[in-house]
Design a protein around this motif. Structure first.
Motif, PDB file in Angstrom:
ATOM      1  N   GLY A 196       7.249  -2.414   3.135  1.00 33.78           N
ATOM      2  CA  GLY A 196       7.243  -2.897   1.750  1.00 33.78           C
ATOM      3  C   GLY A 196       6.064  -3.733   1.303  1.00 33.78           C
ATOM      4  N   ASP A 197       5.874  -4.888   1.923  1.00 28.30           N
ATOM      5  CA  ASP A 197       4.880  -5.800   1.353  1.00 28.30           C
ATOM      6  C   ASP A 197       3.450  -5.387   1.669  1.00 28.30           C
ATOM      7  N   TYR A 198       3.221  -4.789   2.830  1.00 29.46           N
ATOM      8  CA  TYR A 198       1.889  -4.265   3.122  1.00 29.46           C
ATOM      9  C   TYR A 198       1.550  -3.171   2.132  1.00 29.46           C
ATOM     10  N   ALA A 200       2.608  -2.853  -0.836  1.00 24.80           N
ATOM     11  CA  ALA A 200       2.296  -3.437  -2.141  1.00 24.80           C
ATOM     12  C   ALA A 200       0.824  -3.828  -2.210  1.00 24.80           C
TER      13      ALA A 200
ATOM     14  N   ILE B  35       4.790 -12.492   1.452  1.00 23.97           N
ATOM     15  CA  ILE B  35       3.421 -12.572   0.978  1.00 23.97           C
ATOM     16  C   ILE B  35       3.436 -13.484  -0.231  1.00 23.97           C
ATOM     17  N   ARG B  99      13.758  -7.808   0.615  1.00 21.73           N
ATOM     18  CA  ARG B  99      12.326  -8.131   0.709  1.00 21.73           C
ATOM     19  C   ARG B  99      11.577  -8.037  -0.610  1.00 21.73           C
ATOM     20  N   LEU B 103       9.006 -10.958  -3.447  1.00 17.81           N
ATOM     21  CA  LEU B 103       7.648 -10.480  -3.698  1.00 17.81           C
ATOM     22  C   LEU B 103       7.397 -10.354  -5.195  1.00 17.81           C
ATOM     23  N   PHE B 235      -6.043 -12.563   1.592  1.00 18.55           N
ATOM     24  CA  PHE B 235      -4.919 -11.843   2.184  1.00 18.55           C
ATOM     25  C   PHE B 235      -5.427 -10.696   3.048  1.00 18.55           C
ATOM     26  N   LEU B 284      -5.346  -1.151   7.854  1.00 18.25           N
ATOM     27  CA  LEU B 284      -3.906  -0.912   7.828  1.00 18.25           C
ATOM     28  C   LEU B 284      -3.564   0.485   8.316  1.00 18.25           C
TER      29      LEU B 284
END
Lengths: 413, 300
Positions: A196-198, A200, B35, B99, B103, B235, B284
């Motif tokens: 999810g957050d990655y 995003a 995050i 989650r 965010l 980030f 990533l």
């Protein structure tokens, strides 16, 4: 037992004091570094104090009532759905509402000025964008913060194809959509493994990359000055005045919206739609059930991007001008707020959210500078108080319904 | 060769600033797995507070040393206060939510803070007063490395050292590590997890404020939108080094800073941000856990 106790007032006063301190340098002091003057805006301090005090009290009252309701719910097991939801559910109200709604929508350009129709066209565009993003975020649960990139791809593909190859609107429409879908897949491939957050952040980065390229690669996209003189859509070669073109645009959008709602609605109940929901709920379990995770995610990205591309083409045709400034992160945030505000995964919710977020600022022009501030506040408040949105997407529940004369029921009774 | 060293130094400076911001991301992520999208905004508010305080003091004619001290302290205080408040309002009620919820709340907070500063102050770029003088002893190498670069590098190194000591040896630092490892277990051994989380936000914001102050006086101008891009890049650096890992954040920041600096120097400054984001996407894809991060193996 009163609603507001003395302790609540005391606490709210403390909160108010804290916010006065917090906002002191930024709200009160205004310096002019060139003329070297300082303005002390003490009235702002008072505003902050009063506003934060009242807000804090309001939240306390809300919390108090929430607690009370929780007790009531525990006492009576039947949950109370919202009035709006109830109204939509009842057949008696449903059809008249739908018919009245469609009559108003269809006659809108005849009833109101072309300026109004123009605003409404924009709202319709955002509904479709919201529905597209809803596939990705609401159904498949993939938080996409770079959705505007696909919108940009659509808009620029029409603008550039028209500029270089003189391609018309109707030919560019599917091309723009398909190109955007291709970009969706391109983005989808590398991020398949991300959670999810990655995800995003990568989508956000992707959106920014597209915008930066459009801004800096002047030979390709004409840079920040953009591309102008993009033709409006034609209708079998009929000559149209500006007003007529706007009205035509409105009906075009309406048709596209109807088609989108139809497709999204059918998708939701399809095998693919249920796979998306399963993916959203639990990836591991979903994979264990034999759903092709990669394929399902890619299709979600591609389909979501497809609609953004279509709307991008329409946007270029409507404004007859595109430049990178129209495709910032804020645009993505607005589309996301539409989905979140309305209720993730619900078509009615998205329509509702888009109408509120696009029409409200249009009609509250004097307050337009507070628009983004309100956006931020609404996003936070929604997540805290009503994370499921105004209208929750209702999951289809399959329930065993015994027939009256069935033998099983008799045993039961 | 001089050009290379110059680019190397400016890359290190960039990296140092990114590291100061990235630490806030990585610490918060390590503890609550969120995050903190609004972290870039905390950095921006630190820079803005510094700008306001420094300008007011210089208008009223205070000496430079006093201005530097008061500005530094007030930037630190207000950034920490904002960091603390943001956590209390936007994240604490959502501790056990899915989650996506915190965010989105964080994105909302980021938009809110940006527009709050925009409305309360201005959308123009503002000239930041010069807080770092040109040192005489730096003159022979001034064409390669400026005085402010030196100040940034030294300040960052000291901050990192203090942070390491804090995390390693103090009670609160140990509690932070324990909470990051296992929140439930930390609760069971009597650690006040809520307080640890607040402390993490405060420490992260403090570091961001130092970063904001340094970069603002280095570049010489600020604007309400500086937090967004700096936040995203920091980030990126945190993810590059492996999010949740403190040495990783520093390493990732230095790599990112150097990459950007060399890309700007040898390719084109227009594509500086594109390089940063492409690096993020590449990392990533090939190593989602980052350089020094632990691989997250999902168990059912």
């Amino acid at each position: 037992m009163t609603m507001i106790s003395r302790q609540d007032v005391k606490r709210s006063l403390l909160v108010s004091l804290w916010f006065v301190f917090l906002s002191f340098p930024i709200m009160v002091i205004q310096v002019n570094p060139v003329e070297r003057t300082v303005v002390w805006r003490w009235s702002n301090m008072l505003t902050v104090a009063v506003a934060s005090f009242l807000l804090s009290l309001l939240v306390r009252v809300w919390l108090f009532r929430q607690e009370k309701r929780l007790v009531q719910v525990q006492l009576s097991p039947s949950p109370q759905p919202s009035i709006f939801h109830d109204l939509l559910k009842q057949q008696k109200f449903r059809y008249p509402l739908v018919i009245a709604g469609s009559v108003i929508v269809l006659a809108f350009p005849l009833l109101f000025s072309s300026y109004q129709a123009n605003i409404m066209t924009t709202a319709l565009m955002y509904i479709v964008l919201g529905l597209g993003l809803n596939i990705v975020v609401g159904l498949a649960g993939l938080l996409d913060l770079g959705y505007v990139a696909f919108y940009a791809v659509g808009a620029y593909s029409y603008a550039l194809l028209n500029l270089h190859f003189d391609l018309g609107f109707w030919a560019a429409l599917p091309v723009g959509g398909l190109l955007a879908a291709l970009f969706g897949v391109l983005l989808g491939f590398p991020v398949l493994r991300l959670r999810g957050d990655y995800l995003a952040i990568v989508t956000l980065g992707f959106g920014e990359i597209i915008r930066l390229i459009l801004e800096n690669w002047s030979a390709f996209s004409k840079g920040p000055s953009g591309i102008s003189n993009i033709p409006r859509p034609g209708f079998f070669g009929v000559e149209m005045s500006l007003d007529q073109a706007m009205t035509f645009m409105y009906y075009l959008m309406l048709g596209l919206l109807a088609a989108t709602i139809f497709v999204v609605n059918r998708l939701q109940d399809s095998r693919l739609g249920r796979a998306w929901v399963a993916l959203r709920e639990d990836e591991t379990a979903c994979q264990a059930m034999g759903i092709d995770k990669a394929g399902t995610k890619l299709i979600a990205f591609a389909l979501g991007a497809f609609w953004a591309g279509l709307i991008g083409v329409i946007f270029a045709a409507k404004t007859t001008f595109v430049n990178p400034a129209s495709f910032t992160f804020m645009e993505s945030a607005i589309i996301l707020s539409i989905v979140v505000l309305g209720g993730m995964g619900s078509i009615t919710g998205v329509i509702f959210g888009a109408l509120i977020l696009i029409l409200l600022p249009e009609y509250l022009r004097p307050l337009s500078e507070y628009r983004m501030l309100a956006f931020g506040a609404i996003l936070v408040a929604m997540m805290i108080f009503k994370p499921e949105g105004f209208i929750t997407g209702s999951r289809r529940v399959y329930r065993f319904q015994a027939q009256k004369n069935s033998p099983i029921l008799k045993d039961d009774e | 060769m001089d050009y290379f060293i110059e680019l190397f130094c400016s890359g290190l400076t960039r990296g140092a600033i990114y590291a100061l911001i990235a630490l806030g991301y990585t610490m918060v992520y390590g503890i609550i797995g969120l995050i903190n999208f609004a972290h870039g905004e905390i950095y921006m508010i630190g820079a803005f507070t510094a700008f306001i305080v420094a300008t007011v003091l210089s208008i009223y004619g205070f000496p430079l040393a006093a201005i530097v001290v008061v500005t530094g302290i007030s930037a630190a205080i207000w950034s920490s206060a904002y960091g603390y408040t943001v956590e209390k309002i936007a994240y604490k009620p959502l501790r056990n939510a899915p989650r996506l919820t915190p965010l989105i709340s964080a994105i909302g907070m980021s938009i809110l803070l940006q527009n709050y500063v925009l409305l309360a102050q201005t959308s123009d770029f503002l000239p930041f007063p010069e807080l770092i003088p040109e040192f005489a002893f730096m003159e022979p190498v001034a064409h390669i490395i400026g005085s402010s670069d030196l100040v940034i590098l030294v300040t960052t190194a000291i901050s990192m050292l203090l942070l390491t000591l804090f995390i390693k040896f103090t009670r609160l630092g140990k509690a932070m590590r324990a909470t990051a490892q296992d929140k439930t277990m930390a609760l069971l051994v009597g650690i006040n997890v809520d307080r640890v989380i607040s402390a993490t936000f405060i420490v992260g914001s403090l570091l961001a404020a130092i970063g904001g102050l340094l970069i603002a006086s280095h570049i010489g101008q600020i604007n309400f939108a500086i937090g967004f891009i700096a936040g995203i890049k920091a980030f990126t650096a945190a993810v590059l080094g492996g999010i949740g890992s403190i040495p990783g954040a520093v390493l990732g920041s230095l790599i990112l800073g150097l990459t950007e600096s060399f890309a700007t120097g040898y390719v084109s400054s227009d594509y500086e941000d594109v390089f940063a984001f492409s690096l993020l996407v590449l990392i990533l894809i090939f190593k989602p856990s980052g350089l020094l991060g632990r691989a997250n193996i999902g168990k059912v």
